[in-house]
Design an enzyme around this catalytic site. Structure first.
Site, short mmCIF file in Angstrom:
data_model
loop_
_atom_site.label_atom_id
_atom_site.label_comp_id
_atom_site.label_asym_id
_atom_site.label_seq_id
_atom_site.Cartn_x
_atom_site.Cartn_y
_atom_site.Cartn_z
N ARG A 93 -17.30 9.27 0.78
CA ARG A 93 -18.41 8.55 0.18
C ARG A 93 -19.65 8.69 1.05
O ARG A 93 -19.57 9.09 2.20
CB ARG A 93 -18.04 7.07 -0.01
CG ARG A 93 -17.24 6.85 -1.26
CD ARG A 93 -16.77 5.44 -1.44
NE ARG A 93 -15.62 5.12 -0.59
CZ ARG A 93 -14.97 3.97 -0.62
NH1 ARG A 93 -15.35 3.02 -1.44
NH2 ARG A 93 -13.93 3.77 0.17
N ASP B 42 0.85 -1.20 0.00
CA ASP B 42 0.00 0.00 0.00
C ASP B 42 0.88 1.24 0.00
O ASP B 42 1.95 1.25 0.61
CB ASP B 42 -0.92 -0.02 1.24
CG ASP B 42 -2.19 0.77 1.02
OD1 ASP B 42 -2.09 2.00 0.83
OD2 ASP B 42 -3.28 0.17 1.04
N TYR C 210 -11.46 7.27 -13.00
CA TYR C 210 -11.74 6.04 -12.24
C TYR C 210 -12.43 5.00 -13.13
O TYR C 210 -11.95 3.87 -13.27
CB TYR C 210 -12.62 6.38 -11.05
CG TYR C 210 -12.93 5.22 -10.13
CD1 TYR C 210 -11.97 4.71 -9.26
CD2 TYR C 210 -14.19 4.62 -10.14
CE1 TYR C 210 -12.27 3.66 -8.41
CE2 TYR C 210 -14.49 3.56 -9.29
CZ TYR C 210 -13.53 3.09 -8.42
OH TYR C 210 -13.81 2.05 -7.58
N ASP D 217 4.30 1.90 -3.97
CA ASP D 217 3.35 2.46 -4.93
C ASP D 217 3.27 1.52 -6.12
O ASP D 217 4.28 1.21 -6.75
CB ASP D 217 3.83 3.86 -5.37
CG ASP D 217 2.68 4.60 -6.03
OD1 ASP D 217 2.09 4.05 -6.98
OD2 ASP D 217 2.37 5.71 -5.57
N LYS E 210 2.12 -13.31 -14.22
CA LYS E 210 2.63 -14.11 -15.34
C LYS E 210 3.96 -14.76 -14.96
O LYS E 210 4.18 -15.94 -15.18
CB LYS E 210 2.80 -13.18 -16.54
CG LYS E 210 3.32 -13.84 -17.78
CD LYS E 210 3.45 -12.82 -18.90
CE LYS E 210 4.37 -13.34 -19.98
NZ LYS E 210 4.80 -12.27 -20.88
P1 NAD Z 1 -9.87 2.65 -0.17
O1 NAD Z 1 -9.58 3.98 -0.79
O2 NAD Z 1 -10.17 2.57 1.27
O3 NAD Z 1 -8.67 1.64 -0.45
C1 NAD Z 1 -7.78 1.74 -1.53
C2 NAD Z 1 -6.38 1.41 -1.04
O4 NAD Z 1 -5.47 1.45 -2.15
C3 NAD Z 1 -5.85 2.41 -0.01
O5 NAD Z 1 -5.27 1.73 1.05
C4 NAD Z 1 -4.83 3.23 -0.80
O6 NAD Z 1 -3.84 3.79 0.03
C5 NAD Z 1 -4.31 2.18 -1.76
N1 NAD Z 1 -3.71 2.76 -2.98
C6 NAD Z 1 -4.24 3.70 -3.80
N2 NAD Z 1 -3.40 3.95 -4.82
C7 NAD Z 1 -2.31 3.16 -4.64
C8 NAD Z 1 -1.09 2.98 -5.36
N3 NAD Z 1 -0.81 3.68 -6.45
N4 NAD Z 1 -0.20 2.09 -4.87
C9 NAD Z 1 -0.45 1.38 -3.75
N5 NAD Z 1 -1.58 1.50 -3.03
C10 NAD Z 1 -2.50 2.38 -3.47
O7 NAD Z 1 -11.07 2.04 -1.03
P2 NAD Z 1 -11.87 0.66 -0.86
O8 NAD Z 1 -13.30 1.00 -0.74
O9 NAD Z 1 -11.25 -0.19 0.16
O10 NAD Z 1 -11.67 0.03 -2.30
C11 NAD Z 1 -10.76 -1.03 -2.53
C12 NAD Z 1 -10.87 -1.48 -3.98
O11 NAD Z 1 -12.19 -1.94 -4.26
C13 NAD Z 1 -10.56 -0.37 -4.98
O12 NAD Z 1 -9.85 -0.91 -6.07
C14 NAD Z 1 -11.93 0.07 -5.44
O13 NAD Z 1 -11.91 0.60 -6.73
C15 NAD Z 1 -12.72 -1.23 -5.36
N6 NAD Z 1 -14.15 -0.96 -5.18
C16 NAD Z 1 -14.63 -0.57 -3.96
C17 NAD Z 1 -15.98 -0.27 -3.83
C18 NAD Z 1 -16.58 0.14 -2.51
O14 NAD Z 1 -17.76 0.51 -2.49
N7 NAD Z 1 -15.89 0.09 -1.40
C19 NAD Z 1 -16.83 -0.38 -4.94
C20 NAD Z 1 -16.28 -0.75 -6.16
C21 NAD Z 1 -14.95 -1.06 -6.27
N1 UDP Z 2 -23.83 11.49 -1.98
C1 UDP Z 2 -24.60 12.39 -1.25
N2 UDP Z 2 -24.01 13.03 -0.20
C2 UDP Z 2 -22.73 12.83 0.18
C3 UDP Z 2 -21.94 11.90 -0.55
C4 UDP Z 2 -22.53 11.26 -1.63
O1 UDP Z 2 -25.78 12.62 -1.55
O2 UDP Z 2 -22.30 13.45 1.16
C5 UDP Z 2 -24.46 10.78 -3.10
C6 UDP Z 2 -23.68 10.84 -4.41
O3 UDP Z 2 -24.07 11.99 -5.15
C7 UDP Z 2 -24.13 9.56 -5.08
C8 UDP Z 2 -24.37 8.60 -3.91
O4 UDP Z 2 -24.52 9.42 -2.76
O5 UDP Z 2 -25.36 9.74 -5.76
C9 UDP Z 2 -23.23 7.62 -3.68
O6 UDP Z 2 -22.03 8.38 -3.65
P1 UDP Z 2 -20.62 7.75 -3.30
O7 UDP Z 2 -19.63 8.83 -3.46
O8 UDP Z 2 -20.71 7.03 -2.01
O9 UDP Z 2 -20.39 6.61 -4.39
P2 UDP Z 2 -20.65 6.50 -5.97
O10 UDP Z 2 -21.31 7.73 -6.49
O11 UDP Z 2 -19.30 6.32 -6.54
O12 UDP Z 2 -21.54 5.34 -6.09
#
Ligand code: NAD
Ligand code: UDP
Length: 313
Positions: A187, A34, A146, A59, A106
């Site tokens: 979020r 991380d 993203y 990274d 790989k």
């Molecule tokens: P998060 O931001 O808490 O975790 C992401 C982690 O990745 C962090 O610890 C961050 O420091 C690390 N990171 C970011 N860029 C990096 C890099 N360049 N090198 C090394 N580490 C790096 O988010 P999360 O909710 O835990 O999400 C984890 C994964 O799941 C992500 O890939 C995200 O896209 C995916 N995901 C999460 C959700 C959700 O709702 N939580 C939904 C869809 C996809």
């Molecule tokens: N959202 C909101 N208030 C907040 C944060 C998010 O109304 O303080 C809304 C945002 O516009 C979206 C939904 O909640 O419609 C979910 O947002 P989030 O950022 O959690 O995730 P994503 O949009 O990527 O699903």
């Protein structure tokens, strides 16, 4: 799981740290990579002394060589606030990071699972979303770094599979919440809960009629581990909770459970905010025998307890 050596990128993040916990519990040797952009040491502090756990600050944009059997590629900021902070870096993380992990897979013949996202469907015109839907993504908007980054990551996974026979899995994760989300994550779940606990205004973006479907983190971890360990199915597979809620109703529920005095305030809807989102999880049910077990009210209670503890520190 015993004796398996498993790499979790983004392992100090919200979801990654829950995954590390579960893998260690199951007897795997876990290596967490991380860069601590959105993750924190606090999320993994309790694992630091465990003989089967190791963390490296790295990274993912830079290559790394380690001997592992499985790779969960979760590194990438997931909250719009954080992935839009340095959008070029977000693309690099998804594209160069995934290339680096696929190259590693790989070379050492590891199985690799990519944490993809419901965002590959963009602002979907098909509802609920099935894996066969190709999506409706704006390639030049604020969310593109993203969404498109994750779409390219899926492309890379498939091309390494077809070209190099890398053993891949693609999981499309829908909105997931739970303890260890950062207070400043940005979020909706963490924002609403923290605002409610502080009796601050609850910021609903737009009129709150947009929908999301919320999965509790431990359910998601089950799904990810089942996907990684299933045979003869590479995905992509949707993982998420198929119960759909409007953002306004979520705000009301959070206020009710926390008995908050917060008022709801309505602020402008961010660009390209998807109107509706709900996973069709038939494929996960059929192939993985997986579905979420924890409903929103129960998951919210546990998440609220967590934030209560953090705010009292
Ligand atoms: P998060 O931001 O808490 O975790 C992401 C982690 O990745 C962090 O610890 C961050 O420091 C690390 N990171 C970011 N860029 C990096 C890099 N360049 N090198 C090394 N580490 C790096 O988010 P999360 O909710 O835990 O999400 C984890 C994964 O799941 C992500 O890939 C995200 O896209 C995916 N995901 C999460 C959700 C959700 O709702 N939580 C939904 C869809 C996809
Ligand atoms: N959202 C909101 N208030 C907040 C944060 C998010 O109304 O303080 C809304 C945002 O516009 C979206 C939904 O909640 O419609 C979910 O947002 P989030 O950022 O959690 O995730 P994503 O949009 O990527 O699903």
């Amino acid at each position: 799981m015993k004796d398996l050596s498993v790499l979790v990128t983004g392992g100090a993040g919200f979801l990654g740290s829950h995954l590390c916990d579960r893998l260690v519990e199951q007897g795997a040797e876990v290596l967490c990579l991380d860069n601590f952009f959105t993750g924190s040491k606090r999320n993994i502090l309790h694992l630091m002394d465990h003989k089967n756990f190791e963390a490296i600050r790295h990274d993912l944009v830079e290559p790394i060589f380690v001997e592992v059997d499985q790779i969960y590629n979760l590194a990438c900021p997931a909250s719009p606030v954080h992935y839009q902070y340095n959008p070029v870096k977000t693309v690099k993380t998804s594209v160069m990071g995934t290339i680096n992990m696929l190259g590693l897979a790989k070379r050492v013949k590891a199985r690799i699972l990519q944490a993809s996202t419901s965002e590959v469907y963009g602002d979907p015109q098909e509802h609920p979303q099935k894996e066969t839907y190709w999506g409706h993504v704006n390639p030049i908007g604020l969310r593109s770094c993203y969404d498109e980054g994750k779409r390219v990551a899926e492309t890379l996974m498939m091309d390494y599979y077809r070209q190099n026979r890398v053993d891949i899995k693609i999981a499309r994760i829908f909105n997931t919440y739970g303890p260890r989300m950062a207070i400043s994550d940005g979020r909706v779940m963490s924002n609403f809960i923290v605002q409610a606990l502080r009796n601050d205004p609850i910021t609903v973006y737009g009129d709150g009629s947009q929908t999301r479907s919320f999965c509790f983190a431990p359910d998601m971890v089950d799904g990810l581990i089942k996907m990684m360990n299933c045979e003869d199915f590479i995905g992509p597979v949707n993982l998420g909770n198929p119960r759909e809620f409007s953002i306004r109703s979520l705000a009301e529920l959070v206020i009710e459970i926390t008995r908050s005095k917060s008022e709801i305030v309505y602020t402008p809807l961010p660009e390209d905010d998807p109107v509706q989102r709900c996973p069709d999880i038939s494929l996960a049910r059929e192939k993985l025998n997986w579905e979420p077990k924890v409903g929103l009210a129960e998951g919210l209670e546990k998440t609220i307890d967590y934030f209560n503890g953090v705010l009292m520190m």
